[in-house]
Structures are given as C-alpha cells and as structure tokens.
Design a protein around this motif. Structure first.
Motif, short mmCIF file in Angstrom:
data_model
loop_
_atom_site.label_atom_id
_atom_site.label_comp_id
_atom_site.label_asym_id
_atom_site.label_seq_id
_atom_site.Cartn_x
_atom_site.Cartn_y
_atom_site.Cartn_z
N ASN A 40 0.82 -1.22 0.00
CA ASN A 40 0.00 0.00 0.00
C ASN A 40 0.85 1.26 0.00
OD1 ASN A 40 -2.49 -1.33 0.07
ND2 ASN A 40 -2.27 -1.68 2.27
N MET A 41 1.89 1.26 0.81
CA MET A 41 2.77 2.43 0.90
C MET A 41 3.89 2.35 -0.13
SD MET A 41 1.68 4.35 3.44
CE MET A 41 3.05 5.35 3.97
N ASP A 94 8.38 -7.75 -4.65
CA ASP A 94 7.39 -8.03 -3.61
C ASP A 94 6.97 -9.49 -3.78
OD1 ASP A 94 5.33 -6.07 -1.79
OD2 ASP A 94 4.59 -8.09 -2.25
N PRO A 98 6.16 -5.11 6.39
CA PRO A 98 5.16 -5.02 7.47
C PRO A 98 5.74 -4.82 8.87
CG PRO A 98 4.62 -6.84 5.98
CD PRO A 98 5.99 -6.35 5.59
N THR A 155 7.74 0.56 9.70
CA THR A 155 7.63 0.90 11.12
C THR A 155 7.91 -0.36 11.91
OG1 THR A 155 5.94 2.56 10.65
CG2 THR A 155 6.09 1.77 12.91
N LYS A 198 -0.75 -1.59 16.38
CA LYS A 198 0.62 -2.03 16.12
C LYS A 198 1.62 -1.02 16.70
CE LYS A 198 4.12 -2.39 12.56
NZ LYS A 198 4.56 -2.18 11.19
P1 NAD Z 1 1.53 -3.65 3.15
O1 NAD Z 1 1.23 -4.91 3.87
O2 NAD Z 1 0.53 -3.11 2.18
O3 NAD Z 1 2.94 -3.77 2.38
C1 NAD Z 1 4.00 -4.54 2.82
C2 NAD Z 1 4.49 -5.35 1.63
O4 NAD Z 1 5.67 -6.08 1.99
C3 NAD Z 1 3.46 -6.37 1.14
O5 NAD Z 1 3.14 -6.10 -0.21
C4 NAD Z 1 4.18 -7.72 1.29
O6 NAD Z 1 3.88 -8.64 0.25
C5 NAD Z 1 5.63 -7.28 1.24
N1 NAD Z 1 6.55 -8.25 1.82
C6 NAD Z 1 6.46 -8.89 3.01
N2 NAD Z 1 7.51 -9.75 3.17
C7 NAD Z 1 8.26 -9.63 2.05
C8 NAD Z 1 9.47 -10.23 1.61
N3 NAD Z 1 10.08 -11.15 2.34
N4 NAD Z 1 9.97 -9.87 0.41
C9 NAD Z 1 9.34 -8.94 -0.36
N5 NAD Z 1 8.19 -8.33 0.01
C10 NAD Z 1 7.65 -8.68 1.20
O7 NAD Z 1 1.84 -2.58 4.29
P2 NAD Z 1 1.89 -0.98 4.14
O8 NAD Z 1 0.59 -0.40 4.51
O9 NAD Z 1 2.54 -0.64 2.83
O10 NAD Z 1 2.91 -0.62 5.32
C11 NAD Z 1 4.31 -0.89 5.24
C12 NAD Z 1 4.98 -0.35 6.49
O11 NAD Z 1 4.71 1.05 6.61
C13 NAD Z 1 4.48 -0.98 7.79
O12 NAD Z 1 5.57 -1.16 8.66
C14 NAD Z 1 3.48 0.03 8.32
O13 NAD Z 1 3.36 -0.02 9.73
C15 NAD Z 1 4.12 1.34 7.86
N6 NAD Z 1 3.20 2.45 7.68
C16 NAD Z 1 2.01 2.28 7.04
C17 NAD Z 1 1.14 3.36 6.89
C18 NAD Z 1 -0.18 3.21 6.18
O14 NAD Z 1 -1.00 4.12 6.28
N7 NAD Z 1 -0.42 2.12 5.46
C19 NAD Z 1 1.50 4.63 7.37
C20 NAD Z 1 2.75 4.79 7.99
C21 NAD Z 1 3.59 3.69 8.14
#
Ligand code: NAD
Length: 296
Positions: free
Chosen positions: A11-12, A31, A66, A96, A246
């Motif tokens: 997502n991010m 990914d 994640p 994070t 979290k």
């Molecule tokens: P998300 O789950 O959408 O994205 C994480 C991605 O990592 C997934 O697409 C997953 O397939 C990939 N992944 C996991 N293990 C992997 C590996 N071994 N190799 C390759 N890819 C792998 O999560 P997100 O919402 O994008 O958030 C990511 C981080 O940012 C988190 O730590 C979250 O706490 C932080 N964050 C999110 C937000 C938000 O609003 N979504 C805001 C600030 C911070």
C-alpha cells in the motif's frame, strides 16, 4: 540518476517506488505479491524475482515491509540484502518496526560494510501517493545527508532524529501521543453528548481553548465540524485501528525495554486492543469513540 532497489511494493511502498521512478531513477522492485509487481511495472519500474536481485548492483536499497521480523529476514537472511548488495550501498528501511531490531540490523549492515538508516514515515497512503510523507531518520550525519535527496523524492518533511533507531523512536513516541490524544478527544465528545453540549459548540470552543490538539482540529472524531475527517465517512480508514494498535504495542515494547513509565500509553494500547477484539480492526482509529459510548 541513482540506481535503486525497492523491496515491499504494498500500500505504501508501491506509491513510494513509483515516485522514485517519476523522479528519474532506475528502480528495480520486488514483492511477494504478483499483482504489486505488475502495478510497479505499469508505473515504469523493473520488476525482479527476489530481494537479492533487487539489492544487487544498485546505489541505494529501500525497504517498506510489514514488521520487524520481515525486516530482519529480508536484510540478514541467507539470500538477503546484506549478502547481496555491494559494499557502500546505502540502505533505507522505511518500515515501522521496533527500535531494537532497527539498531541490530543497522549494526549488521555496518559490519557488512554498508550504510543503513531507519526512516519510518507518517502521512499514510495518501501522503505516499502524493509524495508528501514525513520521514523520521535515525543514522549518522553522513548517512542522513546521503539519503536526503532520495527521501525528498518521496516526502516533504525530512527530519534527522539522531543516531541509529531514533527514527523509529520518534515514530513510536509520536503515535503513542496520537493514540492517547485521540482517546482523550473522544472522551470529551462522549461526555459532551451526555451533558447536552452540541458537537460543533465543543469543537468551536476547544479548538481555540486549551484542549486544542491535532486529533480535534485536523481529524475530528465526530461527524460535522471537519467534513473530510473519517467520522463523516462511517469511520472508513484513514489510519486503521490495526495500525494504531501495532504502533502502540511497539511503544509499549520500547517503554518496557527502556524502563520508561507510560501508563496512558499502556491504557491506550489496552483500549485499542479491546476495540479491535470487538471486530473493529479495519475501522479508522478515531472510531474508538464507539467503544467509549458503549456501542462496540
Ligand atoms: P503492506 O502490507 O501493504 O505492504 C508490505 C508489503 O511487503 C506487502 O506487499 C508484502 O507482500 C511485502 N513483503 C512482506 N515480506 C516480504 C518479503 N520477504 N519480500 C518482499 N516483500 C515482502 O503494508 P503498508 O501499509 O505498505 O505498510 C508498510 C509499512 O509502513 C508498515 O511497517 C506500516 O506499519 C508502515 N506504515 C504504514 C502506513 C499506512 O497508512 N499504510 C503509514 C505509515 C507507516
């Protein structure tokens, strides 16, 4: 132009990587989810088949994963970044995660001859897409200066919070404050309802009085005063309860590890855990007003 490997196109990360492409960099992305790879290619990136391929032969690696266990595995695993990137590569972890893992992995990177910073973000998916994220960076002065131009392609406010792990420290302290202040704001509205005080009246008065805070004036948890806040959209996130919980748990881990007293942070974590357990994990975090009204 910088060559960049980007791991974690969710997502991010999907938007952040696309902004690096837009800025003119050559970006290789990886990914585990095939759809995310396709979306990244459509945005002009080069999809690759593994983390090690993304990290090989680039100037910079960015990760957006994640949680701490994913970061540790992707960096220090057998086929991980530290085993694949060339010496001197700049490593930026924007996930994070807990402070201890961030410091530990950075020390391993240092031992492998690479430079690593923790650079968690705030600003959500909207900020990631618009390239207006806030980055909180932990690492050396030199690493910060080296990373800044890359981070500026994805964000608007770039802060150097101190040495390794301090970016994560800033993030958990800020979000603990946010969780507490949102519950406080919701309690004030719930009490106002019982006392027959109109939402708009409380908003108008408190936004210019000593109760003023971001949770009230930018993200008001009741419908009406701020049309754009999630309260007006049935509490669709926004920033979900799962995500707030979290971060509150990370804050509690950090408080325990450092022997800090955070009684309100602990209470906020307990209340968000209760709200999540009642089936509201994907509700916006401002929806916790329902729990306080006894509606959850
Ligand atoms: P998300 O789950 O959408 O994205 C994480 C991605 O990592 C997934 O697409 C997953 O397939 C990939 N992944 C996991 N293990 C992997 C590996 N071994 N190799 C390759 N890819 C792998 O999560 P997100 O919402 O994008 O958030 C990511 C981080 O940012 C988190 O730590 C979250 O706490 C932080 N964050 C999110 C937000 C938000 O609003 N979504 C805001 C600030 C911070």
């Amino acid at each position: 132009m910088t060559t960049i490997g980007f791991i974690g196109l969710g997502n991010m990360g999907g938007h952040m990587a696309a902004n690096l492409v837009k800025a003119g960099h050559a970006v290789k992305g990886f990914d585990l989810v095939a759809d995310y790879l396709a979306r990244f290619e459509a945005a002009g990136g080069t999809a690759v088949k593994s983390s090690s391929e993304a990290a090989s032969d680039v100037d910079v690696v960015v990760t957006m994963l994640p949680a701490g266990q994913h970061v540790r595995a992707v960096y220090t695993g057998d086929d991980g970044i530290l085993a694949s990137a060339k010496k001197g590569t700049l490593l930026i972890d924007s996930s994070t995660i807990d402070v201890a893992t961030a410091r530990d992995v950075a020390a391993s990177a240092d031992a492998a001859g690479m430079v690593m910073i923790d650079a968690p973000v705030s600003g959500g998916v909207g900020g990631a897409e618009a390239g207006t994220l806030t980055f909180m960076v932990g690492g050396s002065d030199a690493a910060f200066e080296q990373a800044k131009p890359v981070l500026e392609n994805m964000g608007k406010n770039i802060f150097h919070a101190g040495g390794s792990g301090n970016g994560q420290a800033a993030k958990v302290c800020n979000n603990m404050l946010l969780g507490i202040s949102m519950i406080g704001t919701c309690e004030a509205f719930a009490l106002a309802e019982k006392l027959g005080l109109d939402h708009q009246k409380l908003f108008d008065i408190s936004s210019t009085a000593s109760g003023q805070c971001w949770s009230l004036t930018t993200y008001c948890p009741v419908p009406g005063p701020l049309p754009a806040s999630p309260a007006n959209n049935d509490y669709k996130p926004g920033f979900s309860v799962d995500m707030m919980l979290k971060d509150l748990k990370l804050a509690q881990d950090a408080a325990q590890a450092s022997n800090a007293a955070t009684p309100l942070g602990a209470q906020a974590a307990a209340l968000y855990a209760l709200f999540e357990a009642s089936g509201h994990g994907d509700t916006d975090f401002s929806g916790i007003i329902k729990l306080l009204r006894g509606e959850a």
